[in-house]
Design a protein around this motif. Structure first.
Motif, PDB file in Angstrom:
ATOM      1  N   GLU A  16       0.876  -1.330  -0.027  1.00  0.00           N
ATOM      2  CA  GLU A  16      -0.141  -0.023   0.144  1.00  0.00           C
ATOM      3  C   GLU A  16       0.963   1.088  -0.031  1.00  0.00           C
ATOM      4  N   GLU A  17       0.303   2.104  -0.780  1.00  0.00           N
ATOM      5  CA  GLU A  17       1.318   3.456  -1.025  1.00  0.00           C
ATOM      6  C   GLU A  17       0.937   4.372   0.365  1.00  0.00           C
ATOM      7  N   ASN A  18       1.884   5.081   0.944  1.00  0.00           N
ATOM      8  CA  ASN A  18       1.685   5.965   2.031  1.00  0.00           C
ATOM      9  C   ASN A  18       0.745   7.075   1.384  1.00  0.00           C
ATOM     10  N   GLN A  19      -0.317   7.199   2.267  1.00  0.00           N
ATOM     11  CA  GLN A  19      -1.515   8.052   2.207  1.00  0.00           C
ATOM     12  C   GLN A  19      -1.119   9.438   2.788  1.00  0.00           C
ATOM     13  N   PRO A  20      -1.358  10.532   2.116  1.00  0.00           N
ATOM     14  CA  PRO A  20      -0.814  11.947   2.760  1.00  0.00           C
ATOM     15  C   PRO A  20      -1.907  12.140   3.934  1.00  0.00           C
ATOM     16  N   LYS A  21      -1.304  12.837   4.990  1.00  0.00           N
ATOM     17  CA  LYS A  21      -1.980  13.024   6.266  1.00  0.00           C
ATOM     18  C   LYS A  21      -2.886  14.399   5.977  1.00  0.00           C
ATOM     19  N   THR A  22      -4.043  14.276   6.564  1.00  0.00           N
ATOM     20  CA  THR A  22      -4.901  15.242   6.488  1.00  0.00           C
ATOM     21  C   THR A  22      -4.279  16.630   7.550  1.00  0.00           C
ATOM     22  N   GLY A  23      -3.742  16.274   8.468  1.00  0.00           N
ATOM     23  CA  GLY A  23      -3.054  17.137   9.543  1.00  0.00           C
ATOM     24  C   GLY A  23      -2.012  18.096   8.775  1.00  0.00           C
ATOM     25  N   LYS A  24      -1.207  17.400   8.028  1.00  0.00           N
ATOM     26  CA  LYS A  24      -0.382  18.223   7.359  1.00  0.00           C
ATOM     27  C   LYS A  24      -0.828  19.324   6.498  1.00  0.00           C
ATOM     28  N   LYS A  50      -6.434  16.255  -2.364  1.00  0.00           N
ATOM     29  CA  LYS A  50      -7.054  15.112  -3.133  1.00  0.00           C
ATOM     30  C   LYS A  50      -5.913  14.759  -4.503  1.00  0.00           C
ATOM     31  N   LYS A  51      -5.155  16.025  -4.814  1.00  0.00           N
ATOM     32  CA  LYS A  51      -4.244  15.594  -6.005  1.00  0.00           C
ATOM     33  C   LYS A  51      -3.016  14.726  -5.444  1.00  0.00           C
ATOM     34  N   ALA A  52      -2.458  14.926  -4.214  1.00  0.00           N
ATOM     35  CA  ALA A  52      -1.630  14.081  -3.677  1.00  0.00           C
ATOM     36  C   ALA A  52      -1.986  12.724  -2.851  1.00  0.00           C
ATOM     37  N   ASN A  53      -3.256  12.448  -2.996  1.00  0.00           N
ATOM     38  CA  ASN A  53      -3.808  11.291  -2.704  1.00  0.00           C
ATOM     39  C   ASN A  53      -4.437  10.480  -3.951  1.00  0.00           C
ATOM     40  N   ASN A  54      -3.884  10.727  -4.969  1.00  0.00           N
ATOM     41  CA  ASN A  54      -4.217  10.074  -6.379  1.00  0.00           C
ATOM     42  C   ASN A  54      -5.785  10.201  -6.722  1.00  0.00           C
ATOM     43  N   GLY A  55      -6.082  11.578  -6.579  1.00  0.00           N
ATOM     44  CA  GLY A  55      -7.368  11.982  -6.821  1.00  0.00           C
ATOM     45  C   GLY A  55      -8.535  11.398  -5.896  1.00  0.00           C
ATOM     46  N   LEU A  56      -8.002  11.045  -4.673  1.00  0.00           N
ATOM     47  CA  LEU A  56      -9.139  10.668  -3.751  1.00  0.00           C
ATOM     48  C   LEU A  56      -9.073  11.497  -2.456  1.00  0.00           C
ATOM     49  N   MET A  57     -10.340  11.484  -2.336  1.00  0.00           N
ATOM     50  CA  MET A  57     -10.611  12.195  -0.829  1.00  0.00           C
ATOM     51  C   MET A  57     -12.197  11.929  -0.069  1.00  0.00           C
ATOM     52  N   SER A  58     -12.125  11.579   1.011  1.00  0.00           N
ATOM     53  CA  SER A  58     -13.373  11.204   1.422  1.00  0.00           C
ATOM     54  C   SER A  58     -13.991  12.280   2.011  1.00  0.00           C
ATOM     55  N   PHE A  59     -15.343  12.353   2.360  1.00  0.00           N
ATOM     56  CA  PHE A  59     -16.015  13.551   3.011  1.00  0.00           C
ATOM     57  C   PHE A  59     -15.333  13.708   4.421  1.00  0.00           C
ATOM     58  N   PHE A 111     -17.532  27.674  12.361  1.00  0.00           N
ATOM     59  CA  PHE A 111     -17.319  28.099  11.096  1.00  0.00           C
ATOM     60  C   PHE A 111     -16.687  27.220   9.927  1.00  0.00           C
ATOM     61  N   GLY A 112     -15.344  26.715  10.574  1.00  0.00           N
ATOM     62  CA  GLY A 112     -14.612  25.657   9.718  1.00  0.00           C
ATOM     63  C   GLY A 112     -15.450  24.413   9.231  1.00  0.00           C
ATOM     64  N   PHE A 113     -16.358  23.992  10.021  1.00  0.00           N
ATOM     65  CA  PHE A 113     -17.098  23.015  10.034  1.00  0.00           C
ATOM     66  C   PHE A 113     -18.198  23.322   8.994  1.00  0.00           C
ATOM     67  N   LEU A 114     -19.008  24.394   9.076  1.00  0.00           N
ATOM     68  CA  LEU A 114     -19.979  24.829   8.164  1.00  0.00           C
ATOM     69  C   LEU A 114     -19.567  25.186   6.755  1.00  0.00           C
ATOM     70  N   LEU A 115     -18.339  25.746   6.813  1.00  0.00           N
ATOM     71  CA  LEU A 115     -17.790  26.169   5.508  1.00  0.00           C
ATOM     72  C   LEU A 115     -16.847  25.094   4.795  1.00  0.00           C
ATOM     73  N   SER A 116     -16.782  23.828   5.407  1.00  0.00           N
ATOM     74  CA  SER A 116     -16.148  22.592   4.961  1.00  0.00           C
ATOM     75  C   SER A 116     -17.227  21.780   4.269  1.00  0.00           C
ATOM     76  N   LEU A 117     -18.544  21.737   4.796  1.00  0.00           N
ATOM     77  CA  LEU A 117     -19.517  20.833   4.202  1.00  0.00           C
ATOM     78  C   LEU A 117     -19.685  20.715   2.740  1.00  0.00           C
ATOM     79  N   ILE A 118     -19.961  21.795   2.176  1.00  0.00           N
ATOM     80  CA  ILE A 118     -20.324  21.803   0.789  1.00  0.00           C
ATOM     81  C   ILE A 118     -18.921  21.309   0.095  1.00  0.00           C
ATOM     82  N   PRO A 119     -17.990  22.120   0.210  1.00  0.00           N
ATOM     83  CA  PRO A 119     -16.649  21.700  -0.498  1.00  0.00           C
ATOM     84  C   PRO A 119     -16.167  20.235  -0.472  1.00  0.00           C
ATOM     85  N   ALA A 120     -16.479  19.621   0.897  1.00  0.00           N
ATOM     86  CA  ALA A 120     -16.182  18.364   1.164  1.00  0.00           C
ATOM     87  C   ALA A 120     -16.998  17.469   0.441  1.00  0.00           C
ATOM     88  N   LEU A 121     -18.231  17.871   0.206  1.00  0.00           N
ATOM     89  CA  LEU A 121     -19.269  16.896  -0.542  1.00  0.00           C
ATOM     90  C   LEU A 121     -18.960  16.980  -2.092  1.00  0.00           C
TER      91      LEU A 121
END
Length: 175
Positions: A2-10, A63-72, A155-165
Motif C-alpha cells: 500500500e502506498e503512503n497516504q498523505p496526512k490530513t493534518g499536514k 486530493k491531488k496528493a492522494n491520487n485523486g481521492l478524498m473522503s468526506f 465556521f470551519g465545519f460549516l464552510l467545509s461541508l459543501i466543498p467536502a461533498l
C-alpha cells in the motif's frame, strides 16, 4: 504493498498557517487604517471568503496528493483543521493588537458601536449603555480566545461541508 497516504493534518497545518498569515496581513491593513475595532459585514465577508478559499485549496491539494481521492471525512478534517490553525494564529495576533499595540481597542470598539446604535435610533440611551456593559464583560482575553476558537471550529465545519461533498471522491476499487 500500500502506498503512503498523505496526512490530513499536514494539509490542515500548512493551509491553516497560510490562512493565519493572510489574516495577520488583513489585520495589519485594518490596523494601519485605524479600522481594526470597527468590524462589520464587509470585514466579516472578506474573512469568510478567505477561509473558504483556503479550505477549498487545501482539499484540492490533498486530493491531488492522494491520487485523486478524498473522503468526506478527510475533507471535513482538513477544513476544520485549516480554520482552527488559522484561528489560533488570528487569536494570538488579536491579543497582541488589543493588549500591546493598541490597548484602547476595546474602548474604541465600544464607542464606535455606541455611535452606531445611537445613530440607528432604535434603542434608548439606557438600553444602549446596558448592551455595551454586557459586551464589555465578554471582551476579556479569556472570552476573546474562547469565542475565537468556537468561531473558528464552527465556521470551519460549516464552510467545509459543501466543498467536502463536492470535492470528495471515493476509491471505486474498494467496493
Amino acid at each position: 504493498m500500500e502506498e503512503n497516504q498523505p496526512k490530513t493534518g499536514k494539509y490542515a497545518m500548512t493551509f491553516g498557517l497560510i490562512l493565519g498569515a493572510v489574516n495577520v496581513v488583513f489585520g495589519l491593513m485594518l490596523f494601519a487604517l485605524d479600522m481594526h475595532y470597527q468590524g462589520g459585514i464587509p470585514i466579516f465577508v472578506v474573512s469568510v471568503l478567505l477561509m473558504l478559499t483556503l479550505i477549498i485549496i487545501g482539499m484540492v491539494q490533498f486530493k491531488k496528493a492522494n491520487n485523486g481521492l478524498m473522503s468526506f471525512g478527510q475533507g471535513l478534517k482538513i477544513g476544520v483543521g485549516i480554520c482552527l490553525i488559522g484561528g489560533i494564529v488570528g487569536i494570538i495576533f488579536n491579543l497582541l493588537i488589543t493588549n500591546v499595540l493598541d490597548p484602547d481597542t476595546v474602548q474604541k470598539a465600544l464607542e464606535y458601536q455606541k455611535g452606531q446604535l445611537m445613530e440607528s435610533g432604535k434603542l434608548t440611551s439606557d438600553q444602549i449603555e446596558a448592551q455595551l456593559d454586557g459586551q464589555k464583560q465578554f471582551s476579556t482575553p479569556f472570552w476573546q480566545v474562547t469565542f475565537g476558537l468556537l468561531f473558528s471550529v464552527i465556521f470551519g465545519f460549516l464552510l467545509s461541508l459543501i466543498p467536502a461533498l463536492v470535492i470528495k471522491k471515493k476509491d471505486e476499487t474498494l467496493k
